[in-house]
Enzyme design. Structure first.
Site, short mmCIF file in Angstrom:
data_model
loop_
_atom_site.label_atom_id
_atom_site.label_comp_id
_atom_site.label_asym_id
_atom_site.label_seq_id
_atom_site.Cartn_x
_atom_site.Cartn_y
_atom_site.Cartn_z
N HIS A 19 70.16 -31.82 -70.20
CA HIS A 19 69.02 -31.95 -69.28
C HIS A 19 68.52 -33.39 -69.37
CE1 HIS A 19 65.07 -29.98 -67.62
NE2 HIS A 19 65.21 -31.24 -67.20
N HIS A 210 65.60 -25.99 -62.36
CA HIS A 210 64.35 -26.22 -63.09
C HIS A 210 63.40 -25.07 -62.74
CE1 HIS A 210 65.85 -30.22 -63.78
NE2 HIS A 210 64.71 -30.67 -64.27
N GLU A 213 58.54 -24.87 -65.72
CA GLU A 213 58.06 -26.11 -66.35
C GLU A 213 56.53 -26.13 -66.16
OE1 GLU A 213 59.47 -29.71 -64.49
OE2 GLU A 213 58.84 -30.98 -66.17
N ASP A 293 65.30 -35.18 -70.88
CA ASP A 293 64.76 -35.09 -69.52
C ASP A 293 64.75 -36.46 -68.81
OD1 ASP A 293 63.83 -33.79 -67.29
OD2 ASP A 293 61.86 -33.27 -68.10
N ASP A 294 63.73 -37.26 -69.07
CA ASP A 294 63.59 -38.59 -68.44
C ASP A 294 63.21 -39.57 -69.55
OD1 ASP A 294 63.69 -37.83 -65.41
OD2 ASP A 294 62.31 -36.41 -66.33
N1 HPA Z 1 60.97 -31.72 -63.54
C1 HPA Z 1 61.21 -31.67 -62.24
N2 HPA Z 1 61.85 -32.64 -61.61
C2 HPA Z 1 62.25 -33.70 -62.29
C3 HPA Z 1 62.02 -33.80 -63.63
C4 HPA Z 1 61.34 -32.75 -64.29
O1 HPA Z 1 61.08 -32.75 -65.51
N3 HPA Z 1 62.55 -34.98 -64.02
C5 HPA Z 1 63.09 -35.55 -62.94
N4 HPA Z 1 62.92 -34.78 -61.88
ZN ZN Z 2 64.28 -32.25 -65.64
#
Ligand code: HPA
Ligand code: ZN
Length: 359
Positions: A19, A210, A213, A293-294
């Site tokens: 991820h 996703h 979250e 994630d990012d």
């Molecule tokens: N959630 C949803 N979209 C996204 C995310 C995330 O954590 N990171 C990049 N796009």
């Molecule tokens: Zn993500």
């Protein structure tokens, strides 16, 4: 680097990451360099955070929620224009991940966010493929690409992008390993995307989404029921707010949850690292992996996520062995590769277990 006695072990542990958004690995320094190269004006007149890489990094420390982050994420990726930009982005991530012993990485990208700006899908994908080939040659890392569609855009846009990728043969030839879904979660619940996931299923394409979250546990159930996904990306709210039936279902179906603790904390999905539902995941026997994630936005790559959990929960080597093996078991790689990675984990665990026992 964490201050726990397991830091060196955690660094050495062979890892699988599932991820990680390639666009989310765009570090502010590369963002500014590409903006200058491509003559892209960043919106400094309306947002002083864009004055420098340093001030932008500072702003990344205080995201209010997912949409606040996404605003920066989409502006950031607007500096990516030609093939060399996409290749540089992906290779920089693979090199960093390799330095943290990521041995297998399945990475997301958001084609619509680029094709809408006039970048060809083939430019994006072929550039990522060049970076993947270099990662295999330079680091012995296996990698897969997962194409994500954006929930804040209408279904026809997602369907058209899917059709384009299919028409280019990217699913048939294995260039794309799966289809995913990301971007703003509420109010874009899974039922909206049923046609897309039905089309992917019909072609035998793997599916992930996703869910859970910021959205409620119901979104996770809907992704399983209506989209028939094999994985859930995040799913943290299924664990923090979900009932036992949902958690038991996730465990018994061996659905991989690709969890991202630092992301959850930075986007205020959990209020401290100790609120991350690690114990419930482990106790219920849910299959999960720990991911970044990012990483350029949330203050850490995969190792920093492992370390943050270690500081909060003080796990033992055998707990980490289980987590590392669970991640490999849930990977979309060939059986021989899986077996090889499991041996790599076992070798490192045995070596470190011996060292700890000798102390
Ligand atoms: N959630 C949803 N979209 C996204 C995310 C995330 O954590 N990171 C990049 N796009
Ligand atoms: Zn993500």
């Amino acid at each position: 680097m964490c201050n726990t006695s397991l830091h060196a072990f955690l660094a050495a542990l062979p890892k699988a990451e599932h991820h990680m958004h390639l666009e989310g690995s765009l570090e502010p320094e590369l963002l500014f360099a590409l903006a200058a190269k491509n003559g892209i004006t960043l919106p400094v007149s309306t947002d002083p955070a864009f004055a420098s890489a340093e001030s932008l990094r500072k702003r990344y420390e205080v995201f209010a929620n997912l949409d606040d982050f996404l605003g920066y994420y989409y502006i950031g990726m607007s500096v990516l224009l030609d093939g060399s930009d996409f290749e540089a982005l992906a290779y920089a991530y693979f090199a960093k991940a390799a330095s943290q012993n990521v041995r297998h990485a399945e990475v997301f990208f958001d084609p619509q966010a680029h094709t809408d700006r006039g970048v060809e899908l083939s430019t994006i994908v072929e550039s990522f493929k060049r970076a993947q080939a270099r990662a295999a040659a330079d680091f012995g890392m296996s990698t897969e690409l997962i194409m994500c569609l954006l929930r804040h855009l209408p279904l026809p846009s997602a369907m058209a992008t899917f059709a384009q990728a299919k028409g280019a043969g990217y699913f048939a030839d294995g260039t794309l390993a799966a289809v995913g879904m990301d971007s703003s979660e509420v109010p874009f619940p899974p039922p909206m995307w049923k046609d897309l996931f039905d089309a992917a299923k019909e072609l035998g394409i793997r599916r992930t989404c996703h869910a859970g979250e910021e959205g409620p546990p119901l979104y996770v159930s809907q992704a399983l029921d209506l989209l028939d996904v094999q994985r859930i990306d995040h799913g943290v709210r299924a664990l923090t707010d979900g009932d036992d039936a949902l958690v038991t279902r996730l465990a018994s179906s061996k659905t991989l949850l690709t969890m991202c603790p630092l992301s959850n904390f930075k986007l205020n999905c959990i209020d401290s690292m100790s609120s991350f539902p690690l114990r419930r995941l482990l106790d219920a026997g849910v299959r999960f992996s720990i991911n970044s994630d990012d990483p350029a936005y949330f203050g850490g790559y995969i190792l920093e996520n492992y370390c943050a959990l270690q500081e909060a929960f003080g796990l033992g080597i055998r707990d980490w062995e289980m987590i590392a093996k669970g991640a490999i078991m849930g990977s979309w790689c060939a059986e021989e590769r899986r077996a090889q990675l499991l041996v790599e984990v076992e070798d490192v665990v045995n070596e470190w277990a011996r060292q700890f026992e000798e102390q």
